[in-house]
Every structure is written in structure tokens, then in C-alpha cells.
Design an enzyme around this catalytic site. Structure first.
Site, PDB file in Angstrom:
ATOM      1  N   ARG A 115       0.950  -1.349  -0.039  1.00 14.80           N
ATOM      2  CA  ARG A 115      -0.372  -0.047   0.365  1.00 14.80           C
ATOM      3  C   ARG A 115       1.216   1.117   0.071  1.00 14.80           C
ATOM      4  O   ARG A 115       0.869   2.191   0.212  1.00 14.80           O
ATOM      5  CB  ARG A 115      -0.798  -0.048   1.367  1.00 14.80           C
ATOM      6  CG  ARG A 115      -2.076  -1.233   0.821  1.00 14.80           C
ATOM      7  CD  ARG A 115      -3.044  -0.334   0.047  1.00 14.80           C
ATOM      8  NE  ARG A 115      -4.216  -1.704  -0.042  1.00 14.80           N
ATOM      9  CZ  ARG A 115      -4.803  -1.658   0.432  1.00 14.80           C
ATOM     10  NH1 ARG A 115      -5.573  -0.972   1.579  1.00 14.80           N
ATOM     11  NH2 ARG A 115      -5.918  -3.093   0.284  1.00 14.80           N
ATOM     12  N   ARG A 141      -3.682   6.584   0.688  1.00 19.30           N
ATOM     13  CA  ARG A 141      -4.499   7.344   1.085  1.00 19.30           C
ATOM     14  C   ARG A 141      -3.804   8.172   2.610  1.00 19.30           C
ATOM     15  O   ARG A 141      -3.904   9.285   2.729  1.00 19.30           O
ATOM     16  CB  ARG A 141      -5.884   7.385   1.991  1.00 19.30           C
ATOM     17  CG  ARG A 141      -6.437   6.859   1.128  1.00 19.30           C
ATOM     18  CD  ARG A 141      -7.830   6.108   1.670  1.00 19.30           C
ATOM     19  NE  ARG A 141      -7.268   4.638   2.312  1.00 19.30           N
ATOM     20  CZ  ARG A 141      -7.782   3.498   2.464  1.00 19.30           C
ATOM     21  NH1 ARG A 141      -9.878   3.808   2.631  1.00 19.30           N
ATOM     22  NH2 ARG A 141      -8.073   2.656   2.956  1.00 19.30           N
ATOM     23  N   ARG A 164      -7.544  10.944  -6.121  1.00 17.43           N
ATOM     24  CA  ARG A 164      -9.039  10.055  -5.935  1.00 17.43           C
ATOM     25  C   ARG A 164      -9.797  10.667  -5.852  1.00 17.43           C
ATOM     26  O   ARG A 164     -11.048  10.637  -6.470  1.00 17.43           O
ATOM     27  CB  ARG A 164      -8.802   9.428  -4.968  1.00 17.43           C
ATOM     28  CG  ARG A 164      -9.309   8.444  -4.525  1.00 17.43           C
ATOM     29  CD  ARG A 164      -9.596   7.395  -3.515  1.00 17.43           C
ATOM     30  NE  ARG A 164     -11.153   6.939  -3.243  1.00 17.43           N
ATOM     31  CZ  ARG A 164     -11.978   6.962  -2.286  1.00 17.43           C
ATOM     32  NH1 ARG A 164     -11.506   7.266  -1.138  1.00 17.43           N
ATOM     33  NH2 ARG A 164     -13.334   6.512  -2.276  1.00 17.43           N
ATOM     34  N   ASP A 219      -6.669  -3.194  -7.805  1.00 17.32           N
ATOM     35  CA  ASP A 219      -6.986  -3.962  -6.767  1.00 17.32           C
ATOM     36  C   ASP A 219      -7.328  -5.681  -6.924  1.00 17.32           C
ATOM     37  O   ASP A 219      -7.679  -5.759  -8.424  1.00 17.32           O
ATOM     38  CB  ASP A 219      -8.597  -3.605  -6.580  1.00 17.32           C
ATOM     39  CG  ASP A 219      -8.404  -3.951  -4.365  1.00 17.32           C
ATOM     40  OD1 ASP A 219      -7.908  -3.170  -3.528  1.00 17.32           O
ATOM     41  OD2 ASP A 219      -9.007  -4.986  -4.751  1.00 17.32           O
ATOM     42  N   TYR A 232     -14.731 -12.515   0.025  1.00 20.80           N
ATOM     43  CA  TYR A 232     -15.074 -11.124  -0.454  1.00 20.80           C
ATOM     44  C   TYR A 232     -16.348 -11.896  -1.596  1.00 20.80           C
ATOM     45  O   TYR A 232     -17.250 -10.892  -1.260  1.00 20.80           O
ATOM     46  CB  TYR A 232     -15.092 -10.586  -1.054  1.00 20.80           C
ATOM     47  CG  TYR A 232     -13.405  -9.800  -0.265  1.00 20.80           C
ATOM     48  CD1 TYR A 232     -13.683  -9.140   0.924  1.00 20.80           C
ATOM     49  CD2 TYR A 232     -11.711 -10.604  -0.105  1.00 20.80           C
ATOM     50  CE1 TYR A 232     -13.104  -8.458   1.283  1.00 20.80           C
ATOM     51  CE2 TYR A 232     -10.867  -9.653   0.589  1.00 20.80           C
ATOM     52  CZ  TYR A 232     -11.594  -8.463   1.058  1.00 20.80           C
ATOM     53  OH  TYR A 232     -10.176  -8.424   2.497  1.00 20.80           O
TER      54      TYR A 232
HETATM   55  O1  CP3 Z   1      -0.033  -2.069  -2.209  1.00 21.15           O
HETATM   56  C1  CP3 Z   1      -0.191  -0.930  -3.376  1.00 21.15           C
HETATM   57  O2  CP3 Z   1      -0.210   0.490  -3.478  1.00 21.15           O
HETATM   58  C2  CP3 Z   1      -0.927  -1.635  -4.704  1.00 21.15           C
HETATM   59  C3  CP3 Z   1      -2.437  -1.354  -4.784  1.00 21.15           C
HETATM   60  C4  CP3 Z   1      -2.948  -2.347  -3.511  1.00 21.15           C
HETATM   61  C5  CP3 Z   1      -4.556  -2.073  -3.188  1.00 21.15           C
HETATM   62  N1  CP3 Z   1      -4.937  -3.278  -2.999  1.00 21.15           N
HETATM   63  C6  CP3 Z   1      -4.868  -0.634  -3.475  1.00 21.15           C
HETATM   64  C7  CP3 Z   1      -5.988  -0.197  -2.337  1.00 21.15           C
HETATM   65  C8  CP3 Z   1      -2.750  -3.485  -3.640  1.00 21.15           C
HETATM   66  C9  CP3 Z   1      -2.356  -4.987  -3.719  1.00 21.15           C
HETATM   67  C10 CP3 Z   1      -4.425  -4.017  -3.048  1.00 21.15           C
HETATM   68  C11 CP3 Z   1      -4.147  -5.452  -2.957  1.00 21.15           C
HETATM   69  C12 CP3 Z   1      -5.813  -5.702  -1.319  1.00 21.15           C
HETATM   70  N2  CP3 Z   1      -7.065  -5.565  -2.590  1.00 21.15           N
HETATM   71  C13 CP3 Z   1      -5.761  -6.946  -1.100  1.00 21.15           C
HETATM   72  C14 CP3 Z   1      -4.936  -7.245  -0.320  1.00 21.15           C
HETATM   73  C15 CP3 Z   1      -4.160  -6.877   0.170  1.00 21.15           C
HETATM   74  C16 CP3 Z   1      -4.655  -6.958   1.613  1.00 21.15           C
HETATM   75  O3  CP3 Z   1      -4.849  -5.361   2.075  1.00 21.15           O
HETATM   76  O4  CP3 Z   1      -4.228  -7.654   2.575  1.00 21.15           O
HETATM   77  C17 CP3 Z   1      -7.461  -6.814  -0.373  1.00 21.15           C
HETATM   78  C18 CP3 Z   1      -7.747  -7.696   0.631  1.00 21.15           C
HETATM   79  C19 CP3 Z   1      -8.046  -5.911  -0.618  1.00 21.15           C
HETATM   80  C20 CP3 Z   1      -9.600  -5.913  -1.132  1.00 21.15           C
HETATM   81  C21 CP3 Z   1      -9.599  -4.250  -0.637  1.00 21.15           C
HETATM   82  N3  CP3 Z   1      -8.904  -3.222  -1.361  1.00 21.15           N
HETATM   83  C22 CP3 Z   1      -9.999  -4.180   0.533  1.00 21.15           C
HETATM   84  C23 CP3 Z   1     -10.832  -4.465   1.497  1.00 21.15           C
HETATM   85  C24 CP3 Z   1     -10.155  -2.865   0.619  1.00 21.15           C
HETATM   86  C25 CP3 Z   1     -10.567  -1.714   1.501  1.00 21.15           C
HETATM   87  C26 CP3 Z   1      -9.749  -1.778   2.950  1.00 21.15           C
HETATM   88  C27 CP3 Z   1      -9.337  -0.686   3.173  1.00 21.15           C
HETATM   89  O5  CP3 Z   1      -8.155  -0.177   2.874  1.00 21.15           O
HETATM   90  O6  CP3 Z   1      -9.629   1.043   2.340  1.00 21.15           O
HETATM   91  C28 CP3 Z   1      -9.609  -2.384  -0.409  1.00 21.15           C
HETATM   92  C29 CP3 Z   1      -9.741  -0.878  -1.118  1.00 21.15           C
HETATM   93  C30 CP3 Z   1      -8.380  -0.028  -1.432  1.00 21.15           C
HETATM   94  N4  CP3 Z   1      -8.043  -0.970  -2.712  1.00 21.15           N
HETATM   95  C31 CP3 Z   1      -7.429   0.853  -1.298  1.00 21.15           C
HETATM   96  C32 CP3 Z   1      -6.122   1.193  -2.215  1.00 21.15           C
HETATM   97  C33 CP3 Z   1      -4.873   2.089  -1.897  1.00 21.15           C
HETATM   98  C34 CP3 Z   1      -8.281   1.684  -0.638  1.00 21.15           C
HETATM   99  C35 CP3 Z   1      -8.461   2.678  -1.418  1.00 21.15           C
HETATM  100  C36 CP3 Z   1      -9.435   3.963  -1.128  1.00 21.15           C
HETATM  101  O7  CP3 Z   1      -9.894   4.630  -0.732  1.00 21.15           O
HETATM  102  O8  CP3 Z   1      -8.308   4.714  -2.124  1.00 21.15           O
END
Ligand code: CP3
Length: 355
Positions: free
Chosen positions: A27, A31, A40, A77, A154
Site C-alpha cells: 500500500r 491514502r 482520488r 486491486d 469476498y
Molecule cells: O500496495 C499497493 O500500493 C498497490 C495497490 C493495492 C491496493 N489493494 C490498493 C487499494 C493492492 C496490492 C491491494 C491488494 C488488496 N486489495 C488486498 C490484499 C492485501 C491486503 O490489504 O490484505 C485486499 C484484501 C484488497 C481488497 C480491498 N481493497 C479492501 C478490503 C479495501 C478496503 C480497505 C481499505 O484499505 O480501504 C480495498 C481498497 C483499497 N485498495 C485502497 C487502496 C489504496 C483504499 C481505497 C481508497 O479508499 O482510496
């Protein structure tokens, strides 16, 4: 493959000598960065951001511009695959991902079709091509996917619900149907990862965020088995087989030896185990990635440096360690602290790479 100006990550994966331990952070584009929040807002939603290659490219590069990171990770994602399968994905502020059409019945699962990555996920491949152009061989680019088990969790639950009770129930009430779903997802993920490699990523990472909730036997049959299938597909396809694979199972440290046997090149580990023990258990077969608790980022610069020093010392001398957190960067940490951590890895790791 054209040679990279900074190939520390690839060298550490191959366990070849490096001058400093390479570092990137899960990540790293997200954010906690004000410039991410700005783009965003412009995109309107997280999903729009993922689906607009120019913007996805821009946020992928944001952390690279700020910090001396050793890799970029594509901004996307793991849930893009079920979205492409038609489940109606949305990310709601403060709630996380939700699906309009969760998958619960036999009919739902039988009707699922496997996306064609070059059509249904073209926006991901276009983002990769743009990022590659902008990186101009400076750094490696990491592509990724979720494990079939984690994505299925999910899809069945329909949202991020801690413990994912619906899929856990299914492991006992209808394991055969669950296997049909996991098999389809394994095929979809395998195709998507191979397409990402063909589009230009240097490394791929499989996130098994929820594998750790299973017991030993279920982990092997519902999660690891399908991960192994995906890794085998990559390793058996001559066009992509040289691309290293990182496998990360959160809370999966009890299975390191089993994971090391699926053919992946790197194991990601969380902070539930010391890197010294992880290396003792698997260090001669795979490289290791991790494993600092992201909560250290809330501490003072001095404490962050101490935590980095402790993690480097735990891995010890020699190549084969990729520094990372044990999970993603929380959204409310200071970008300055992230920079302190990254610089500390480079500064403090040099002594571990002298002959
Ligand atoms: O790591 C990086 O910078 C690359 C981008 C990336 C994202 N998600 C961007 C993201 C990667 C590699 C992921 C993987 C991901 N997505 C996983 C596996 C890793 C982990 O976190 O366990 C999972 C389970 C997801 C599913 C997911 N996406 C969830 C549950 C959420 C909501 C939780 C949260 O943190 O908001 C997301 C959203 C998400 N994916 C965000 C980002 C930057 C936040 C989105 C936002 O509101 O801008």
C-alpha cells in the site's frame, strides 16, 4: 529483458549480492499520501481510479517520486477479477468493498464466466504499459492478484466482514461447490497474472490475506492447492516462466515450509514470526519479504530506526531479504515517517552486505 538501473529487488529474489537491502511497502500508493487523496478526489471513486490507466499510472508513481524505493507496485486491486465477472463491485467510504451480486448458490457459481484479461481487464494491462514507459527501466514493477480463497471470501460474503462466516460455513456444508468456485477463480487469476507479465511486470505477488483463518487441512485444500496451480501455470509457460512469484499468506507463518514448496521464489511474512526463525526454516529455498508491524510507523523516528535495525539483524548477513511491512501502510500515518523507515533500511543494511 532490458536491464534495470536499480535491480536490487531482482537480485535479492535471486539471492545474488546487493549493496543494500531492497525495500518497498505494501500500500505504498494510498491514502496516507496527500497527493493520492487529491487524484482520488479527481477520479471520483477508488474504482474509477483503478479503471483509468492514466490516473492509475500517476498514483503508482507517486511514492516512487517521494522516496528512494526499490520497486513500484501497480495501483489496482485484487477485486478487479470478480468485478470483471459481473458481481457489481463498489467501494464505499468507511465500509470497504461490497458486491451487488454475491455468489451463494450453485446457479451463481455455474454461471460465472472466466474473464478474458485482454478484453475485460484491459485497463489493468494498459496501466502496466503506461507505468513501464514512465519508469524507463529505472525500477522493477510488481504486478499482483489475490489468492482464489481470499477473493472467494469476498465474493461469497459480499463485503469485508471479519471472519467471513459464509465461506467458512461453505467449507463444511458444500465443499464440492466451493471447489468449483475456487477452480474457476484459479483459472481466471492465472490468466490475469500471465497477462500482467506479458504486459511487462517484472515480478508478481499473490496476496492470500485470509488463508490464515483456516485450519491446517483446510488451508492446504482450499487455499494452497489453488495457489500452487497458479504458480505451476506460470512456471510451465515458457513465455512467462522466468518471472519471480512472491506468495504472501497473512497469519500463515505456521505453513512456511509448505508454501516454500509450491514453486514460488519469495515468501512474504508478517510480524508473527522473527525473520531469523523464518530464514532458518526456509531460507535456503526461497527469499523472504517483510516483516515489520505497520504500527511502528506511529512511533518516533528513533523508534522506527530501532525497529528497522531489529528486523535487519533478525534476517542477518547476506542477500535474500526484501524489506517490507507485514501488512499495508495504515491510512493515518505520516508520510515523513514512511520516508524515515525507507532511508533507515538503506542506511542500516549496508553492513549486512559486505563480504
Ligand atoms: O500496495 C499497493 O500500493 C498497490 C495497490 C493495492 C491496493 N489493494 C490498493 C487499494 C493492492 C496490492 C491491494 C491488494 C488488496 N486489495 C488486498 C490484499 C492485501 C491486503 O490489504 O490484505 C485486499 C484484501 C484488497 C481488497 C480491498 N481493497 C479492501 C478490503 C479495501 C478496503 C480497505 C481499505 O484499505 O480501504 C480495498 C481498497 C483499497 N485498495 C485502497 C487502496 C489504496 C483504499 C481505497 C481508497 O479508499 O482510496
Amino acid at each position: 529483458m532490458t536491464s534495470l538501473h536499480n535491480d536490487r529487488l531482482l537480485r535479492a529474489i535471486a539471492r545474488e549480492p546487493v549493496d543494500m537491502t531492497p525495500v518497498w511497502l505494501m500500500r505504498q500508493a494510498g491514502r496516507y499520501l496527500p497527493e493520492y487523496r487529491e487524484v482520488r478526489k479527481q477520479a471520483g471513486s477508488f474504482l474509477n481510479l483503478c479503471k483509468t490507466p492514466e490516473l492509475a499510472c500517476e498514483v503508482t508513481l507517486q511514492p516512487i517520486k517521494r522516496y528512494p524505493l526499490d520497486a513500484a507496485i501497480l495501483f489496482s486491486d485484487i477485486l478487479t477479477i470478480p468485478d470483471a465477472m459481473g458481481l457489481g463491485l463498489q467501494f464505499e467510504e468507511g465500509i470497504g468493498p461490497t458486491f451487488a451480486h454475491p455468489i451463494r448458490k450453485k446457479k451463481d457459481i455455474n454461471q460465472l464466466t472466466i474473464p478474458n484479461p485482454t478484453q475485460d481487464l484491459a485497463y489493468v494491462l494498459d496501466a502496466i504499459k503506461l507505468v513501464k514507459k514512465m519508469l524507463a527501466n529505472q525500477l522493477p514493477l510488481i504486478g499482483f492478484c489475490g489468492s482464489p480463497w481470499t477473493i472467494a471470501a469476498y465474493m461469497v460474503e459480499g463485503r469485508a466482514n471479519p471472519g467471513f462466516p459464509l465461506i467458512r460455513k461453505m467449507t463444511k456444508t458444500d465443499p464440492a461447490l466451493l471447489h468449483v468456485l475456487l477452480e474457476k477463480l484459479a483459472q481466471a487469476i492465472s490468466l490475469h497474472l500471465q497477462a500482467q507479465i506479458q504486459a511487462g511486470v517484472h515480478v508478481v505477488m499473490i496476496f492470500d490475506t485470509w488463508g490464515g483463518m483456516l485450519d491446517n487441512q483446510d488451508y492446504q485444500q482450499f487455499s494452497l492447492h489453488y495457489v500452487q496451480q497458479i504458480v505451476a501455470d506460470i512456471k510451465n509457460n515458457e513465455a512467462v516462466h522466468k518471472t519471480p512469484v512472491i506468495l504472501f499468506t497473512r497469519a500463515g507463518n505456521q505453513w512456511l515450509e509448505l508454501m516454500a514448496q509450491v514453486g514460488c521464489d519469495v515468501l512474504g511474512v508478517d510480524w508473527g514470526i522473527s525473520l531469523a526463525e523464518a530464514r532458518r526454516r526456509v531460507g535456503s529455498t526461497v527469499a523472504l519479504q517483510g516483516n515489520i508491524d505497520p504500527a511502528f510507523l506511529y512511533q518516533s523516528p528513533e523508534e522506527i530506526k530501532q525497529a528497522v535495525a531489529g528486523t535487519l539483524a533478525a534476517y542477518g548477513h547476506g542477500s535474500g531479504h526484501i524489506f517490507n511491512l507485514g501488512h499495508g501502510i495504515p491510512q493515518d500515518v505520516s508520510p515523513e515517517h514512511v520516508g524515515i523507515l525507507i532511508n533507515a533500511v538503506h542506511e542500516l543494511s549496508r553492513p549486512y552486505h559486505t563480504n
